[in-house]
Design a protein around this motif. Structure first.
Motif, PDB file in Angstrom:
ATOM      1  N   LEU A 243       0.758  -1.088  -0.116  1.00 59.89           N
ATOM      2  CA  LEU A 243      -0.122  -0.097  -0.137  1.00 59.89           C
ATOM      3  C   LEU A 243       0.796   1.324   0.039  1.00 59.89           C
ATOM      4  CD1 LEU A 243      -3.092  -0.648   2.419  1.00 59.89           C
ATOM      5  CD2 LEU A 243      -3.117  -0.297   0.101  1.00 59.89           C
ATOM      6  N   ASN A 244       1.933   1.224   0.896  1.00 61.86           N
ATOM      7  CA  ASN A 244       2.734   2.314   1.006  1.00 61.86           C
ATOM      8  C   ASN A 244       3.495   2.534  -0.403  1.00 61.86           C
ATOM      9  OD1 ASN A 244       4.557   4.348   1.775  1.00 61.86           O
ATOM     10  ND2 ASN A 244       6.128   2.815   2.289  1.00 61.86           N
ATOM     11  N   PHE A 245       4.043   1.594  -0.918  1.00 61.12           N
ATOM     12  CA  PHE A 245       4.671   1.873  -2.534  1.00 61.12           C
ATOM     13  C   PHE A 245       3.526   2.450  -3.316  1.00 61.12           C
ATOM     14  CE2 PHE A 245       8.137  -1.587  -1.644  1.00 61.12           C
ATOM     15  CZ  PHE A 245       8.786  -0.837  -0.738  1.00 61.12           C
ATOM     16  N   ALA A 246       2.368   1.913  -3.360  1.00 69.16           N
ATOM     17  CA  ALA A 246       1.422   2.178  -4.483  1.00 69.16           C
ATOM     18  C   ALA A 246       0.904   3.705  -4.255  1.00 69.16           C
ATOM     19  CB  ALA A 246       0.233   1.344  -4.392  1.00 69.16           C
ATOM     20  N   PHE A 247       0.859   4.245  -2.930  1.00 70.73           N
ATOM     21  CA  PHE A 247       0.631   5.450  -2.386  1.00 70.73           C
ATOM     22  C   PHE A 247       1.677   6.525  -3.080  1.00 70.73           C
ATOM     23  CE2 PHE A 247      -3.154   4.324  -0.367  1.00 70.73           C
ATOM     24  CZ  PHE A 247      -4.131   5.594  -0.567  1.00 70.73           C
ATOM     25  N   THR A 248       3.022   6.301  -2.608  1.00 72.92           N
ATOM     26  CA  THR A 248       4.034   7.084  -2.706  1.00 72.92           C
ATOM     27  C   THR A 248       4.530   7.060  -3.930  1.00 72.92           C
ATOM     28  OG1 THR A 248       5.551   5.307  -1.906  1.00 72.92           O
ATOM     29  CG2 THR A 248       4.557   7.122  -0.175  1.00 72.92           C
TER      30      THR A 248
END
Ligand SMILES: Nc1ncnc2c1ncn2[C@@H]1O[C@H](COP(=O)(O)OP(=O)(O)OP(=O)(O)O)[C@@H](O)[C@H]1O
Ligand code: SF4
Ligand SMILES: [Mg+2]
Lengths: 309, 327
Positions: A243-248
């Motif tokens: 999720l973090n990678f997707a968002f950032t």
């Protein structure tokens, strides 16, 4: 002495009544799905997420296709494979962190509830302090200050998540301690250790089991949150990290919904599985305690569920 | 009884429970006088019945005697040794010789343990039979002595699968397995069906016969003890008001409270039949005790001086004691 206590008949009886709880069965099924997925990840996943892939611009956030059923992420890796492997990290953190929490919580709760007096005062004041300190900011600070390795994260989540269990176990211990069979044990000359081992623990254990399952979901959620905030082991790809990678890394602007939906679903699935399973177990273990007013109460488990909300 | 050394002796035993203050203005701390200045001896092989109405402190007396409640004042002697302030290992060791049968067989067995484990527990606690087979044999013997035959039918069952009478037999078996010298039976039949009561009472009586155990038999019902107690002690509001041989107490009661208890007892023996004395009023609460004789608010023969003077404990006939100003 206790080697006959958990006989095969009681396990069979346990299953017979557990089967009657539909929610529990659904929870168990959902839970097993995650566990099997984690265990057999290499066999199920179409790609190895650790494999180095040559990436062209077309491979980044590629939409779902026959080759990549759930598309690819910012690095051109297969989202489905990441998702399957991610369940491993989530479960490892969930299990180990909740065991740490439950161990500390049960220890504190039993000692405080059983011995009372000053030990109880000190332990419960400490628990209250830990309870009012918000877990997440503290976890963020600790993880940020230490190396964000998988074991650090497990330890931090475990060491911060025991307060609810401690209070639950303490109140159950207090209730069990008052019962006549504890007095009888004393009257035959039993010491504290014997009473805790043979009378308190077996009566508190069902509550601990139910609570463990609920704390697992809490730990999974916490791990996801930490990872989402970027505080995670870079080598252990978890759902939160996805999720973090997707968002950032621009999944939103690339309209790559697949990179967001899958890890999010995974987290919800695992948390729901634990909650349903916990409730199912609670329903079974409650009447089996065969006590009138002192069994694991619904309100106790609800309190556990509140903690995670 | 004889001149031999008593197995248990209580001297001025007192147990007070502090009461939470109810009002901000109340200065003095108040207490429940559960056991108030009780002295008696229990001889080897003797059955002493302790009789009194509900709440008079019978259970508390038994619990204090075993140091399950800490005595507030007074002394407890076991085989001539002062055991009042024992703790830790010596206390656990002493408890081995004094076993208790609790009032409520539904609550006094751990629901997660099998009957076999429950009866074996005392042996495990005292590390008496490390050999599993020997332990098992002893458990079987205790169960069968307590009337659960054949024991193999019960060993692997859980308490909730047993009837109240059977559970009480399990409790008795658990007490017997240690071969104690004293049995404290706290109203062992009060929670049971009338039909089972006689069986359990016969069991206790026969245990005394065969094993020579001393029994302190606690009851609120004079009728149940009449036929197997050697002596009777009558308790009222934490204090013993009359004590003597069973026959003398039943046939020539001295204290008006004993007389009242006896008069309402259904007796088959017409020699014992008396005019019914119905006590007036409620039992006073054990927090604010009446002045003077604590029985005076309900006593049918109370005199004015009863309100001032606390009657002394006197031997009125040989071996028959009472605390009343009017006898
Ligand atoms: N732990 C306690 N704290 C405060 N008060 C107590 C406690 N235990 C007993 N009491 C009080 O002491 C008094 C005597 O109680 P106890 O249980 O000894 O009576 P009893 O004669 O055994 O009655 P019953 O026949 O109903 O069993 C009662 O007024 C009771 O309320
Ligand atoms: S002393 Fe007085 S009040 Fe007390 S029992 Fe005797 S007659 Fe009754
Ligand atoms: Mg009682």
């Amino acid at each position: 002495m206790s080697d006959t206590a958990v006989s095969t008949t009681s396990i069979r009886g346990f299953w017979r009544s557990f089967r009657r709880s539909r929610m529990g069965l659904i929870g168990l099924f959902m839970f097993l799905v995650v566990v099997l997925m984690a265990v057999f990840a290499p066999a199920i996943a179409p790609y190895d997420p650790k494999e180095v892939v040559r990436v062209t611009i077309d491979d980044i956030y590629a939409a779902p296709s026959a080759e990549h059923w759930l598309g690819t992420d910012d690095a051109g890796r297969d989202v489905l494979s990441n998702f399957i492997y991610g369940s491993r990290v989530s479960l490892i953190v969930g299990f180990f962190a909740s065991f740490i929490s439950i161990f500390i919580g049960s220890f504190v709760g039993i000692v405080a509830g059983f011995y009372g007096g000053r030990a109880e005062n000190i332990l419960m004041r400490f628990t209250d302090i830990m309870l009012v300190i918000p877990d997440l900011p503290l976890a963020v600070v600790i993880v940020a200050l230490t190396k964000p390795s998988l074991w650090n994260i497990i330890f931090v989540i475990g060491a911060l998540g025991w307060t609810g269990s401690a209070r639950l176990v303490r109140s159950q211990t207090l209730a069990v301690k008052q019962r006549k069979f504890v007095l009888r044990a004393r009257s035959i000359g039993a010491g504290n250790m014997h009473i805790i081992r043979y009378h308190i623990l077996p009566m508190v254990l069902p509550l601990i089991v139910v609570n463990t399952v609920l704390v697992i979901s809490l730990a999974i959620l916490n791990e996801s949150t930490l990872s989402f905030l970027g505080l995670s082991d870079p080598t252990a790809l978890s759902w939160g990290q996805m999720l973090n990678f997707a968002f950032t890394r621009g999944a939103m602007s690339a309209r790559a919904w697949w990179a967001l939906v899958m890890p999010g679903l995974g987290i919800v699935w695992a948390v729901l599985a634990c909650t349903l399973l916990g409730q199912g177990l609670e329903q079974v273990l409650n009447p089996r305690l065969e006590t009138h007013h002192l069994a694991v109460g619904v309100q106790m488990v609800d309190r556990g569920a509140e903690v995670q909300a | 009884m004889s001149e031999q050394q008593p197995i248990i002796e209580l001297k001025n035993l007192r147990k007070l429970f502090p009461v939470n203050k109810t009002s901000l203005w109340e200065q003095e701390e108040k207490f429940v006088h559960a056991v108030d200045d009780v002295s008696f001896v229990l001889h080897p092989g003797e059955v002493l019945a302790l009789v009194g109405e509900s709440g008079c402190g019978k259970s508390t007396l038994a619990l204090t005697l075993m140091n399950l409640e800490t005595p507030t004042e007074g002394q407890i002697f076991f085989e001539g040794r002062d055991v009042t302030h024992l703790s830790g290992k010596p206390l656990q060791e002493m408890r081995r010789h004094i076993q208790m049968v609790f009032q409520d067989p539904y609550e006094s067995l751990n629901p997660t343990m099998t009957i076999g484990d429950i009866v074996a527990e005392p042996l495990v606690v005292h590390r008496l039979e490390p050999n599993k087979q020997a332990r098992q044999d002893r458990v079987v013997r205790a169960l069968e002595d307590a009337g659960l035959k054949p024991a193999s039918n019960f060993m692997h069952r859980y308490p909730h699968e047993l009837s109240g009478g059977q559970r009480q037999r399990v409790v008795i078996a658990g007490a017997l397995v240690l071969e104690p010298k004293v049995l404290l039976a706290d109203e062992p039949v009060s929670m049971l069906d009338v039909s089972i009561r006689a069986e359990i009472l016969n069991l206790l009586a026969s245990l005394r016969e065969t094993r020579g155990i001393s029994v302190l038999f606690i009851t609120h019902d004079l009728g149940t003890v009449a036929y197997f107690a050697d002596r009777i002690a009558v308790m009222y509001l934490g204090r013993i008001v009359e004590m003597g041989g069973t026959l003398s107490v039943l046939e020539r009661p001295l204290h008006p409270y004993t007389k009242a208890l006896l008069s309402v007892m259904p007796v088959p023996n017409p020699r014992l039949r008396r005019e019914r004395i119905i006590l007036q009023g409620e039992t006073p609460n054990p927090i604010d005790l009446p002045s003077g004789c604590r029985f005076h608010p309900r006593c049918p023969i109370a005199q004015p001086h009863c309100q001032q003077t606390d009657p002394a404990w006197r031997e009125i006939e040989p071996a028959h004691w009472a605390a009343c100003l009017e006898v």
